[in-house]
Design an enzyme around this catalytic site. Structure first.
Site, mmCIF file in Angstrom:
data_model
loop_
_atom_site.group_PDB
_atom_site.id
_atom_site.type_symbol
_atom_site.label_atom_id
_atom_site.label_comp_id
_atom_site.label_asym_id
_atom_site.label_seq_id
_atom_site.Cartn_x
_atom_site.Cartn_y
_atom_site.Cartn_z
ATOM 1 N N ASN A 79 -42.240 -31.657 -38.689
ATOM 2 C CA ASN A 79 -41.525 -32.163 -37.460
ATOM 3 C C ASN A 79 -41.213 -33.853 -37.543
ATOM 4 O O ASN A 79 -42.215 -34.625 -37.313
ATOM 5 C CB ASN A 79 -42.460 -32.085 -36.024
ATOM 6 C CG ASN A 79 -41.813 -32.404 -34.751
ATOM 7 O OD1 ASN A 79 -41.124 -33.508 -34.641
ATOM 8 N ND2 ASN A 79 -41.954 -31.398 -33.750
ATOM 9 N N PRO A 80 -39.985 -34.143 -37.882
ATOM 10 C CA PRO A 80 -39.671 -35.716 -37.726
ATOM 11 C C PRO A 80 -40.173 -36.525 -36.400
ATOM 12 O O PRO A 80 -40.337 -37.761 -36.721
ATOM 13 C CB PRO A 80 -38.099 -35.577 -37.977
ATOM 14 C CG PRO A 80 -37.614 -34.219 -37.553
ATOM 15 C CD PRO A 80 -38.729 -33.387 -37.580
ATOM 16 N N LYS A 104 -42.778 -36.206 -34.705
ATOM 17 C CA LYS A 104 -44.143 -36.321 -34.769
ATOM 18 C C LYS A 104 -44.395 -37.756 -35.854
ATOM 19 O O LYS A 104 -45.138 -38.666 -35.921
ATOM 20 C CB LYS A 104 -45.025 -35.170 -35.476
ATOM 21 C CG LYS A 104 -45.104 -34.057 -34.403
ATOM 22 C CD LYS A 104 -46.185 -32.841 -35.094
ATOM 23 C CE LYS A 104 -46.048 -31.714 -34.250
ATOM 24 N NZ LYS A 104 -47.184 -30.798 -34.936
ATOM 25 N N ASP A 129 -51.623 -30.266 -34.701
ATOM 26 C CA ASP A 129 -51.147 -29.157 -33.738
ATOM 27 C C ASP A 129 -51.179 -29.432 -32.365
ATOM 28 O O ASP A 129 -52.024 -30.061 -31.791
ATOM 29 C CB ASP A 129 -51.931 -27.925 -34.122
ATOM 30 C CG ASP A 129 -51.029 -26.606 -33.749
ATOM 31 O OD1 ASP A 129 -49.932 -26.503 -34.327
ATOM 32 O OD2 ASP A 129 -51.387 -25.741 -32.538
ATOM 33 N N PHE A 135 -38.854 -36.536 -28.229
ATOM 34 C CA PHE A 135 -38.542 -35.167 -28.693
ATOM 35 C C PHE A 135 -39.127 -34.074 -28.010
ATOM 36 O O PHE A 135 -39.954 -34.091 -26.907
ATOM 37 C CB PHE A 135 -38.892 -34.987 -30.324
ATOM 38 C CG PHE A 135 -40.383 -34.831 -30.406
ATOM 39 C CD1 PHE A 135 -41.076 -35.896 -30.762
ATOM 40 C CD2 PHE A 135 -41.032 -33.542 -30.624
ATOM 41 C CE1 PHE A 135 -42.649 -36.054 -30.803
ATOM 42 C CE2 PHE A 135 -42.356 -33.606 -30.963
ATOM 43 C CZ PHE A 135 -43.077 -34.721 -30.959
ATOM 44 N N GLY A 136 -38.659 -32.840 -28.366
ATOM 45 C CA GLY A 136 -39.355 -31.520 -27.719
ATOM 46 C C GLY A 136 -39.295 -31.688 -26.023
ATOM 47 O O GLY A 136 -38.029 -31.832 -25.564
ATOM 48 N N HIS A 193 -50.937 -37.860 -25.958
ATOM 49 C CA HIS A 193 -52.081 -37.088 -26.449
ATOM 50 C C HIS A 193 -52.068 -37.212 -27.961
ATOM 51 O O HIS A 193 -53.159 -37.443 -28.443
ATOM 52 C CB HIS A 193 -51.261 -35.365 -26.327
ATOM 53 C CG HIS A 193 -49.941 -35.158 -26.546
ATOM 54 N ND1 HIS A 193 -48.931 -35.979 -26.083
ATOM 55 C CD2 HIS A 193 -49.416 -34.240 -27.385
ATOM 56 C CE1 HIS A 193 -47.898 -35.492 -26.792
ATOM 57 N NE2 HIS A 193 -48.150 -34.386 -27.515
ATOM 58 N N ARG A 194 -50.767 -37.269 -28.485
ATOM 59 C CA ARG A 194 -50.877 -37.558 -30.148
ATOM 60 C C ARG A 194 -51.533 -38.874 -30.271
ATOM 61 O O ARG A 194 -52.118 -39.236 -31.362
ATOM 62 C CB ARG A 194 -49.526 -37.596 -30.568
ATOM 63 C CG ARG A 194 -49.202 -37.771 -32.123
ATOM 64 C CD ARG A 194 -48.138 -37.480 -32.678
ATOM 65 N NE ARG A 194 -47.879 -35.758 -32.421
ATOM 66 C CZ ARG A 194 -47.266 -35.462 -31.287
ATOM 67 N NH1 ARG A 194 -46.333 -36.415 -30.525
ATOM 68 N NH2 ARG A 194 -47.111 -33.994 -31.039
HETATM 69 P P1 ITT Z 1 -45.576 -28.842 -37.753
HETATM 70 O O1 ITT Z 1 -46.306 -27.878 -37.394
HETATM 71 O O2 ITT Z 1 -44.843 -29.127 -39.015
HETATM 72 O O3 ITT Z 1 -46.416 -30.031 -37.509
HETATM 73 P P2 ITT Z 1 -44.152 -28.201 -35.120
HETATM 74 O O4 ITT Z 1 -43.167 -28.733 -34.444
HETATM 75 O O5 ITT Z 1 -44.154 -26.915 -35.735
HETATM 76 O O6 ITT Z 1 -44.512 -29.100 -36.421
HETATM 77 P P3 ITT Z 1 -46.467 -27.485 -33.820
HETATM 78 O O7 ITT Z 1 -46.533 -26.213 -34.040
HETATM 79 O O8 ITT Z 1 -47.725 -28.177 -33.415
HETATM 80 O O9 ITT Z 1 -45.451 -28.336 -34.635
HETATM 81 O O10 ITT Z 1 -45.698 -27.433 -32.289
HETATM 82 C C1 ITT Z 1 -45.578 -28.699 -31.568
HETATM 83 C C2 ITT Z 1 -44.658 -28.478 -30.515
HETATM 84 O O11 ITT Z 1 -45.099 -28.879 -29.474
HETATM 85 C C3 ITT Z 1 -43.297 -29.247 -30.756
HETATM 86 O O12 ITT Z 1 -42.288 -28.720 -31.522
HETATM 87 C C4 ITT Z 1 -42.693 -29.530 -29.228
HETATM 88 O O13 ITT Z 1 -41.967 -28.552 -28.704
HETATM 89 C C5 ITT Z 1 -44.100 -29.567 -28.368
HETATM 90 N N1 ITT Z 1 -44.575 -30.986 -28.585
HETATM 91 C C6 ITT Z 1 -45.682 -31.406 -29.198
HETATM 92 N N2 ITT Z 1 -45.928 -32.824 -29.058
HETATM 93 C C7 ITT Z 1 -44.947 -33.117 -28.139
HETATM 94 C C8 ITT Z 1 -44.515 -34.372 -27.658
HETATM 95 O O14 ITT Z 1 -45.082 -35.488 -27.911
HETATM 96 N N3 ITT Z 1 -43.416 -34.509 -27.040
HETATM 97 C C9 ITT Z 1 -42.669 -33.305 -26.664
HETATM 98 N N4 ITT Z 1 -42.928 -31.977 -27.263
HETATM 99 C C10 ITT Z 1 -44.223 -32.012 -27.933
#
Ligand code: ITT
Length: 207
Positions: free
Chosen positions: A10-11, A13, A65, A151-152, A179-180
């Site tokens: 996830n770019p 993160k 995660d 993002f997200g 959280h991160r």
């Molecule tokens: P990796 O497993 O490769 O790290 P992923 O995006 O699939 O990438 P996750 O399974 O941990 O990772 O899912 C995290 C999701 O939760 C992410 O795609 C967002 O939709 C949401 N999310 C997590 N942290 C976030 C943030 O800081 N801001 C917005 N959305 C977030």
């Protein structure tokens, strides 16, 4: 300089970790490798990702995660946050489904639905989990996106202490409260205490 491999695909993160890393720490991207995410909690999934990557990469690494828990939806999307609207869902589709589901459960969009972002970071060496770190940020979901950063689900996540959504914050500001950011800083603290002991275990750069 300590190099720490980051397992995320996830770019968003990765950018946050790189921005926040202190000068003596280099965050290197690795993978992607095909790793299962079949755990029932953020902890289980973070550990699963870290140990799976550690089988491919002979280095110190960490996995994140994370996701969004919405109380009115019984904690959904939770560990399914990335794939809420389907296996290949975009952030926009996930956000649209979240708003739709919140409208559906209450008949209308509820007033200030409570939610939290959760992040678990798992730190590992090949074949060995070293520690996990958890962070969470409390807020409310709003019914229309606001802000262009992050993002997200960031544009839907209103953070009361700052009176803005996470997408309206500067990246540094978001990481300070997110959280991160909490989980990452706890990992840095752990590395400050134990880094010397594990230096010998860092064998090669990230593959
Ligand atoms: P990796 O497993 O490769 O790290 P992923 O995006 O699939 O990438 P996750 O399974 O941990 O990772 O899912 C995290 C999701 O939760 C992410 O795609 C967002 O939709 C949401 N999310 C997590 N942290 C976030 C943030 O800081 N801001 C917005 N959305 C977030």
């Amino acid at each position: 300089m300590l190099t720490l491999c980051c397992t995320t695909a996830n770019p968003g993160k990765l950018a946050e970790f790189r921005l926040a890393a202190p000068p003596e720490l280099q965050i290197a991207a690795t993978g992607p490798f095909d790793c299962p995410e079949t755990g029932r909690s953020f902890e289980e999934n973070a550990i699963q990702k870290a140990l799976c990557y550690a089988r491919h990469v002979n280095a110190l690494l960490f996995a994140d995660d994370s996701g969004l828990e919405v109380d009115a939806l019984g904690g959904e999307p939770g560990i399914r946050s990335a794939r809420y609207a389907g296996p290949l869902a975009t952030d926009e589709q996930n956000r649209a489904l979240l708003i739709e589901n919140l409208r559906r459960v209450s008949g209308a969009f509820p007033s200030c639905p409570r939610a939290r972002f959760v992040c678990v970071v798992a730190l590992a060496l090949p074949g060995r989990l070293l520690a996990t770190f958890r962070g969470q940020a409390e807020g409310n979901i709003i019914d229309a996106p606001r802000g262009a950063g992050g993002f997200g689900y960031d544009p839907l996540f209103y953070f009361p202490p700052l009176g803005r959504t996470f997408a309206e914050l500067d990246p540094e500001e978001k990481f300070l409260h997110s959280h991160r950011g909490q989980a990452f800083r706890a990992m840095l603290e752990w590395l400050r205490k134990h880094g010397g002991e594990i230096q010998g275990g860092i064998l090669t750069p990230c593959g």
